[in-house]
Design an enzyme around this catalytic site. Structure first.
Site, PDB file in Angstrom:
ATOM      1  N   MET A   1      44.253  40.765  45.593  1.00 21.94           N
ATOM      2  CA  MET A   1      42.954  40.916  46.138  1.00 21.94           C
ATOM      3  C   MET A   1      42.049  39.757  45.865  1.00 21.94           C
ATOM      4  SD  MET A   1      40.976  41.910  43.272  1.00 21.94           S
ATOM      5  CE  MET A   1      42.227  42.491  42.254  1.00 21.94           C
ATOM      6  N   PRO A   2      42.232  38.926  44.881  1.00 23.26           N
ATOM      7  CA  PRO A   2      41.361  37.757  44.806  1.00 23.26           C
ATOM      8  C   PRO A   2      41.804  36.672  45.787  1.00 23.26           C
ATOM      9  CG  PRO A   2      42.305  38.268  42.650  1.00 23.26           C
ATOM     10  CD  PRO A   2      43.034  39.073  43.672  1.00 23.26           C
ATOM     11  N   LEU A   3      40.808  35.953  46.276  1.00 19.49           N
ATOM     12  CA  LEU A   3      41.052  34.754  47.061  1.00 19.49           C
ATOM     13  C   LEU A   3      40.351  33.621  46.333  1.00 19.49           C
ATOM     14  CD1 LEU A   3      41.924  33.086  49.522  1.00 19.49           C
ATOM     15  CD2 LEU A   3      39.784  33.812  50.632  1.00 19.49           C
TER      16      LEU A   3
ATOM     17  N   THR B   1      36.731  35.087  45.330  1.00 18.48           N
ATOM     18  CA  THR B   1      36.262  36.344  45.903  1.00 18.48           C
ATOM     19  C   THR B   1      37.210  37.421  45.394  1.00 18.48           C
ATOM     20  OG1 THR B   1      35.501  35.184  47.879  1.00 18.48           O
ATOM     21  CG2 THR B   1      35.761  37.568  48.050  1.00 18.48           C
TER      22      THR B   1
END
Length: 130
Positions: A1-3, A73
């Site tokens: 889920m992190p970018l 993010t």
């Protein structure tokens, strides 16, 4: 889920970019409870006139042309302590493994909701359950 978006100078070596990406991912999994294999990163290299920072420094921190901008993010809800641990792990890891000054590791976090992601197929994999 992190970018993670990683912005570096054009002359940054592939080896250094790999180290930076590895450190960020490792810090996510060890300090921020990011699951294994959840590694999404975009690297951009920039000319000398495209990485802009205050020549006189900011908040007591001075910068060099080796500055690395990191924007992550990720899902909202992490504590201040977790975020501080993440910042420290990234700055220290990049310094120790790539030789970049800790002062030149600039990080911004963007918190979003779980439903703000699609990992493919046009689906909301983290859709809220009723």
């Amino acid at each position: 889920m992190p970018l993670a978006r990683i912005d570096v100078a054009a002359d940054t070596s592939a080896e250094t970019v790999k180290i930076i990406g590895d450190v960020i991912y490792e810090a996510m999994t060890t300090t921020a409870n990011v699951p294994a294999n959840d590694r999404f990163q975009v690297v951009n290299r920039h000319g000398k006139d495209e990485l802009i920072y205050p020549a006189d420094g900011y908040l007591g921190v001075t910068y060099t042309p080796k500055i690395v901008f990191i924007q992550v993010t990720w899902n909202a809800g992490r504590s201040i302590e977790v975020k501080k641990a993440f910042y420290k792990a990234v700055a220290e890891g990049i310094h120790e493994r790539a030789g970049i000054r800790k002062e030149d590791v600039w990080i911004s976090l963007i918190d979003v909701q779980r439903e703000d992601w699609s990992f493919g197929n046009g689906e909301m994999q983290y859709a809220p359950t009723a």
